[in-house]
Design a protein around this motif. Structure first.
Motif, PDB file in Angstrom:
ATOM      1  N   ARG A  62      -3.526 -64.622 -26.562  1.00 51.80           N
ATOM      2  CA  ARG A  62      -2.283 -64.863 -26.975  1.00 51.80           C
ATOM      3  C   ARG A  62      -1.191 -65.336 -25.819  1.00 51.80           C
ATOM      4  O   ARG A  62      -0.462 -65.977 -25.788  1.00 51.80           O
ATOM      5  CB  ARG A  62      -1.724 -63.812 -27.778  1.00 51.80           C
ATOM      6  CG  ARG A  62      -0.637 -63.876 -28.462  1.00 51.80           C
ATOM      7  CD  ARG A  62      -0.044 -62.462 -28.991  1.00 51.80           C
ATOM      8  NE  ARG A  62      -0.915 -61.775 -29.597  1.00 51.80           N
ATOM      9  CZ  ARG A  62      -1.383 -61.800 -30.756  1.00 51.80           C
ATOM     10  NH1 ARG A  62      -1.102 -62.906 -31.652  1.00 51.80           N
ATOM     11  NH2 ARG A  62      -2.554 -60.938 -31.191  1.00 51.80           N
ATOM     12  N   LEU A  66      -2.992 -69.337 -26.725  1.00 56.33           N
ATOM     13  CA  LEU A  66      -4.004 -69.526 -27.827  1.00 56.33           C
ATOM     14  C   LEU A  66      -3.599 -68.852 -29.049  1.00 56.33           C
ATOM     15  O   LEU A  66      -2.682 -67.853 -28.817  1.00 56.33           O
ATOM     16  CB  LEU A  66      -5.467 -69.322 -27.142  1.00 56.33           C
ATOM     17  CG  LEU A  66      -5.833 -70.204 -26.285  1.00 56.33           C
ATOM     18  CD1 LEU A  66      -6.891 -69.712 -25.377  1.00 56.33           C
ATOM     19  CD2 LEU A  66      -6.020 -71.780 -26.504  1.00 56.33           C
ATOM     20  N   ARG A  67      -3.762 -69.395 -30.237  1.00 61.40           N
ATOM     21  CA  ARG A  67      -3.421 -68.660 -31.538  1.00 61.40           C
ATOM     22  C   ARG A  67      -4.409 -67.562 -31.821  1.00 61.40           C
ATOM     23  O   ARG A  67      -5.504 -67.939 -32.001  1.00 61.40           O
ATOM     24  CB  ARG A  67      -3.381 -69.917 -32.823  1.00 61.40           C
ATOM     25  CG  ARG A  67      -2.374 -70.804 -32.475  1.00 61.40           C
ATOM     26  CD  ARG A  67      -2.281 -71.715 -33.674  1.00 61.40           C
ATOM     27  NE  ARG A  67      -1.037 -72.840 -33.602  1.00 61.40           N
ATOM     28  CZ  ARG A  67      -1.355 -73.952 -32.710  1.00 61.40           C
ATOM     29  NH1 ARG A  67      -2.449 -74.296 -32.372  1.00 61.40           N
ATOM     30  NH2 ARG A  67      -0.347 -74.688 -32.791  1.00 61.40           N
ATOM     31  N   PRO A  69      -4.441 -64.033 -34.450  1.00 58.35           N
ATOM     32  CA  PRO A  69      -3.813 -63.388 -35.264  1.00 58.35           C
ATOM     33  C   PRO A  69      -3.238 -62.099 -34.723  1.00 58.35           C
ATOM     34  O   PRO A  69      -3.806 -61.393 -33.892  1.00 58.35           O
ATOM     35  CB  PRO A  69      -4.900 -62.972 -36.491  1.00 58.35           C
ATOM     36  CG  PRO A  69      -6.067 -63.926 -36.256  1.00 58.35           C
ATOM     37  CD  PRO A  69      -5.972 -64.076 -34.826  1.00 58.35           C
ATOM     38  N   GLU A  70      -1.953 -61.712 -35.230  1.00 56.29           N
ATOM     39  CA  GLU A  70      -1.508 -60.569 -34.644  1.00 56.29           C
ATOM     40  C   GLU A  70      -2.258 -59.213 -34.853  1.00 56.29           C
ATOM     41  O   GLU A  70      -3.151 -58.988 -35.972  1.00 56.29           O
ATOM     42  CB  GLU A  70      -0.189 -60.054 -35.392  1.00 56.29           C
ATOM     43  CG  GLU A  70       0.613 -59.043 -34.939  1.00 56.29           C
ATOM     44  CD  GLU A  70       1.747 -58.014 -35.662  1.00 56.29           C
ATOM     45  OE1 GLU A  70       2.165 -57.338 -35.427  1.00 56.29           O
ATOM     46  OE2 GLU A  70       1.702 -58.652 -36.940  1.00 56.29           O
ATOM     47  N   GLU A 152      -4.311 -75.242 -38.203  1.00 56.98           N
ATOM     48  CA  GLU A 152      -4.220 -75.038 -36.925  1.00 56.98           C
ATOM     49  C   GLU A 152      -5.679 -73.994 -36.661  1.00 56.98           C
ATOM     50  O   GLU A 152      -6.165 -73.451 -37.264  1.00 56.98           O
ATOM     51  CB  GLU A 152      -2.988 -74.297 -36.623  1.00 56.98           C
ATOM     52  CG  GLU A 152      -2.016 -75.254 -36.804  1.00 56.98           C
ATOM     53  CD  GLU A 152      -0.527 -74.379 -36.368  1.00 56.98           C
ATOM     54  OE1 GLU A 152       0.453 -75.068 -35.820  1.00 56.98           O
ATOM     55  OE2 GLU A 152      -0.284 -73.073 -36.492  1.00 56.98           O
ATOM     56  N   TRP A 154      -7.367 -71.086 -34.775  1.00 58.82           N
ATOM     57  CA  TRP A 154      -7.312 -69.715 -34.524  1.00 58.82           C
ATOM     58  C   TRP A 154      -8.478 -69.030 -34.106  1.00 58.82           C
ATOM     59  O   TRP A 154      -9.561 -69.362 -34.454  1.00 58.82           O
ATOM     60  CB  TRP A 154      -6.635 -68.852 -35.805  1.00 58.82           C
ATOM     61  CG  TRP A 154      -5.308 -69.372 -36.062  1.00 58.82           C
ATOM     62  CD1 TRP A 154      -5.050 -70.168 -36.827  1.00 58.82           C
ATOM     63  CD2 TRP A 154      -4.009 -68.644 -35.899  1.00 58.82           C
ATOM     64  NE1 TRP A 154      -3.643 -70.625 -37.299  1.00 58.82           N
ATOM     65  CE2 TRP A 154      -2.973 -69.354 -36.520  1.00 58.82           C
ATOM     66  CE3 TRP A 154      -3.711 -67.613 -35.381  1.00 58.82           C
ATOM     67  CZ2 TRP A 154      -1.837 -68.816 -36.714  1.00 58.82           C
ATOM     68  CZ3 TRP A 154      -2.421 -67.156 -35.624  1.00 58.82           C
ATOM     69  CH2 TRP A 154      -1.313 -67.755 -36.116  1.00 58.82           C
TER      70      TRP A 154
END
Length: 264
Positions: A62, A66-67, A69-70, A152, A154
């Motif tokens: 992160r 880079l993407r 998820p939280e 996008e 992830w």
């Protein structure tokens, strides 16, 4: 300069469904913030070390842009283990009471396939660099651990990274080794910009940031392992391991470039 990071904490309120395709039997759960999460259980077969690798890998990814998820710390109450009818899941819930790791559920996401979704060479190079750095063996054509969500890409599932911590033997030597398994990386054929990425990430990933990410690991996760006497001792090794790999990143890149040439 000291850098501080923190994860939100949520309380699991509802067990929705198991994800049986995962080897550690993760599950979709709902939390008291009304969001759905993929819950990674501390009581699963891979234990808290998979959670530690997930936490370190995801938060470094992160930070590098880079993407991912939280991620949240998800508290699991003992009541879940008493009411679950499935014995296997019941045992898992009971073994996972307390703090687990939740990953925001990307509803409607589909598995990334580089044949179907063309990928930018720079992005491919960033992901290959990251996985060489983290020694992540689980980004192969069989299991890409990448999702397409709202057009996008992830990254998910870093639990197989940092495999040195499953034994701790020769950890310093391992920290300086090239990542031979990069030859199986699903994005290696597209990673033509590794030198550019190496220059960018080496300047961006600082000592302060590495320390801040490692500081996120809960003490109780670290002390599940009896090898060392204090949580600080474990943190020092994680920090040294990551800093050594960063210092040797040119070697990691050369190994990846050599492996890529054998594919062409």
């Amino acid at each position: 300069m000291k850098e501080e990071r923190q994860l939100r904490q949520v309380q699991v309120t509802r067990y929705v469904t198991p994800l049986r395709e995962g080897g550690s039997l993760p599950a979709i759960v709902e939390a008291d913030d009304d969001f759905l999460y993929v819950l990674k259980f501390r009581g699963a077969g891979q234990g808290v070390k998979a959670l530690i690798a997930e936490l370190i890998g995801g938060e470094i990814a992160r930070y590098l842009g880079l993407r991912v998820p939280e991620m949240v710390f998800a508290e699991l109450d003992e009541a879940f283990g008493r009411t679950e009818p499935d014995e296997e899941i019941q045992d898992l819930l009971r073994a996972s009471e307390g703090r687990n790791l939740g990953v925001h559920y990307l509803s409607g996401a589909i598995t990334f396939d580089p044949v179907v979704y063309p990928i930018d060479p720079l992005l491919a190079s960033k992901i290959v660099w990251l996985d060489c750095f983290l020694t992540n063996v689980d980004r192969t054509a069989r299991n890409t651990n990448m999702l397409m969500w709202h057009k996008e890409l992830w990254l998910i599932d870093h639990g197989a990274a940092l495999y040195f911590h499953h034994s701790w033997q020769n950890w310093e030597e391992q920290s300086r080794r090239p990542f031979a398994q990069v030859k199986d990386h699903v994005l290696l054929p597209y990673a033509t910009e590794l030198d550019i990425v190496n220059e960018e990430f080496r300047s961006k990933l600082t000592h302060a940031h590495i320390r801040a990410v490692v500081a996120l690991i809960p003490d109780e996760w670290l002390l599940k392992d009896p090898t060392f006497e204090s949580a600080a001792a474990y943190r020092d090794i994680y920090i040294s391991f990551l800093e050594n790999r960063l210092a040797e990143s040119e070697i990691l890149v050369k190994q990846a470039q050599y492996a890529r040439k054998t594919l062409i």
